[in-house]
Design an enzyme around this catalytic site. Structure first.
Site, PDB file in Angstrom:
ATOM      1  N   LYS A 106      -8.293  -4.832  -3.445  1.00  0.00           N
ATOM      2  CA  LYS A 106      -6.862  -5.063  -3.641  1.00  0.00           C
ATOM      3  C   LYS A 106      -6.550  -6.563  -3.640  1.00  0.00           C
ATOM      4  O   LYS A 106      -5.655  -7.023  -4.350  1.00  0.00           O
ATOM      5  CB  LYS A 106      -6.056  -4.360  -2.547  1.00  0.00           C
ATOM      6  CG  LYS A 106      -6.098  -2.835  -2.617  1.00  0.00           C
ATOM      7  CD  LYS A 106      -5.187  -2.236  -1.568  1.00  0.00           C
ATOM      8  CE  LYS A 106      -5.213  -0.703  -1.614  1.00  0.00           C
ATOM      9  NZ  LYS A 106      -4.264  -0.107  -0.653  1.00  0.00           N
ATOM     10  N   ASP A 161       0.848  -1.187   0.000  1.00  0.00           N
ATOM     11  CA  ASP A 161       0.000   0.000   0.000  1.00  0.00           C
ATOM     12  C   ASP A 161       0.892   1.248   0.000  1.00  0.00           C
ATOM     13  O   ASP A 161       2.058   1.191   0.412  1.00  0.00           O
ATOM     14  CB  ASP A 161      -0.883  -0.040   1.254  1.00  0.00           C
ATOM     15  CG  ASP A 161      -1.609   1.263   1.501  1.00  0.00           C
ATOM     16  OD1 ASP A 161      -2.330   1.721   0.597  1.00  0.00           O
ATOM     17  OD2 ASP A 161      -1.451   1.833   2.605  1.00  0.00           O
ATOM     18  N   ASP A 173      -2.138  -0.664   5.934  1.00  0.00           N
ATOM     19  CA  ASP A 173      -2.467  -0.025   7.215  1.00  0.00           C
ATOM     20  C   ASP A 173      -3.960   0.211   7.437  1.00  0.00           C
ATOM     21  O   ASP A 173      -4.360   0.603   8.531  1.00  0.00           O
ATOM     22  CB  ASP A 173      -1.742   1.315   7.325  1.00  0.00           C
ATOM     23  CG  ASP A 173      -2.322   2.373   6.398  1.00  0.00           C
ATOM     24  OD1 ASP A 173      -2.559   2.071   5.211  1.00  0.00           O
ATOM     25  OD2 ASP A 173      -2.581   3.501   6.871  1.00  0.00           O
ATOM     26  N   SER A 174      -4.803  -0.030   6.414  1.00  0.00           N
ATOM     27  CA  SER A 174      -6.208   0.357   6.525  1.00  0.00           C
ATOM     28  C   SER A 174      -7.152  -0.742   6.061  1.00  0.00           C
ATOM     29  O   SER A 174      -6.725  -1.761   5.495  1.00  0.00           O
ATOM     30  CB  SER A 174      -6.478   1.625   5.698  1.00  0.00           C
ATOM     31  OG  SER A 174      -5.737   2.719   6.197  1.00  0.00           O
TER      32      SER A 174
END
Length: 270
Positions: A197, A9, A220-221
């Site tokens: 993704k 990411d 991270d999300s």
């Protein structure tokens, strides 16, 4: 285990808080490439922005953009795309307008919105002055939808009021054939059906003949969760939200502490 692909990411992961890739991370990526590992950017950003960072790192590898709605090869050719059904665009916009929530949406290289917000453009163009992202401001969505060549890959809705966002998310969830995610605490994202993704990394691995267990995914999300679930090693950033940390196989340091570099050094280079 010999890992063959690392999907990374961008915001909050590859990039530090200044929208930069640290020198340690650059060196780790270069050494991994020398070992024949595919280093793949996998971002929610518009394709044009992702391609810029890919070139700055000299990746010469495919790029996943718009939360997996587009994959471009090392020559910038689009090899996979899954856009939002044009018949849904007006319905999506009407819901945001009713709640007075800011939104924009992407094609391959441009933002579209009913209002120009300089802070948004500044964020996406930070460190990217030579190849900046433009925004087309429109009054009537019909003038945009009429363009037969337009592909809308992602909507992003921004509001500091979390209740507004959650209500918006519930309403969007009633629309068939769209996927919903989030990449920051103050946003909601909408893509086409079955876009994530994870699906994009899966598609890429099929093309490259790489097994899921040979993949590392770092994020991270919430919008990174599908690729972490797909990968043999799913890594959460130290600055990641609690949802992703709970599901990760491994937690690295933050984006300010070379978390990505440390993963590559530990699992690829050692």
């Amino acid at each position: 285990m010999k890992y063959k692909l690392v999907a990374i990411d961008m915001d909050g992961t590859l990039l530090n808080n200044n929208n930069e890739v640290s020198e340690r991370t650059r060196k780790a990526i270069d050494k991994a490439k020398e070992k024949g590992v595919h280093i793949v950017i996998s971002t929610g950003r518009v394709l044009k922005s992702a391609l810029y960072y890919g070139k700055s790192l000299n990746l010469k590898a495919p790029i996943i953009a718009c939360n997996g709605a587009i994959i471009a090869d090392e020559s910038d050719n689009i090899i996979y795309k899954n856009s939002i059904d044009k018949n849904l665009i007006k319905s999506i916009i009407d819901i945001a307008k009713e709640r007075n929530i800011y939104y924009h949406f992407y094609d391959e290289s441009r933002f579209y919105s009913h209002v120009k917000v300089e802070e948004v453009l500044k964020f996406y163009n930070e460190g990217n002055k030579e190849n900046s992202i433009d925004i087309k401001v429109f009054e009537n969505i019909e003038e945009i939808i009429e363009d037969k060549d337009l592909n809308v890959y992602k909507f992003i809705f921004i509001d500091e009021n979390k209740d507004n966002l959650q209500n918006l998310r519930r309403e969007l969830g009633n629309i068939d054939n769209i996927g919903i995610s989030s990449s920051w605490a103050n946003n909601i994202e909408a893509m086409g059906c079955n876009v994530s993704k994870g699906e994009a990394v899966k598609e890429l691995c099929t093309k490259l003949n790489i097994k899921p267990e040979e993949v590392i995914a770092i994020g991270d999300s919430e919008n990174d969760l599908p690729m972490l679930r797909f990968a043999g090693l799913g890594v959460a950033m130290g600055n990641g939200n609690e949802i992703i940390k709970k599901e990760a196989d491994y937690i690295t340091d933050t984006n300010q502490e070379d978390g990505v570099a440390k993963v590559i050094e530990k699992f690829i280079l050692e």
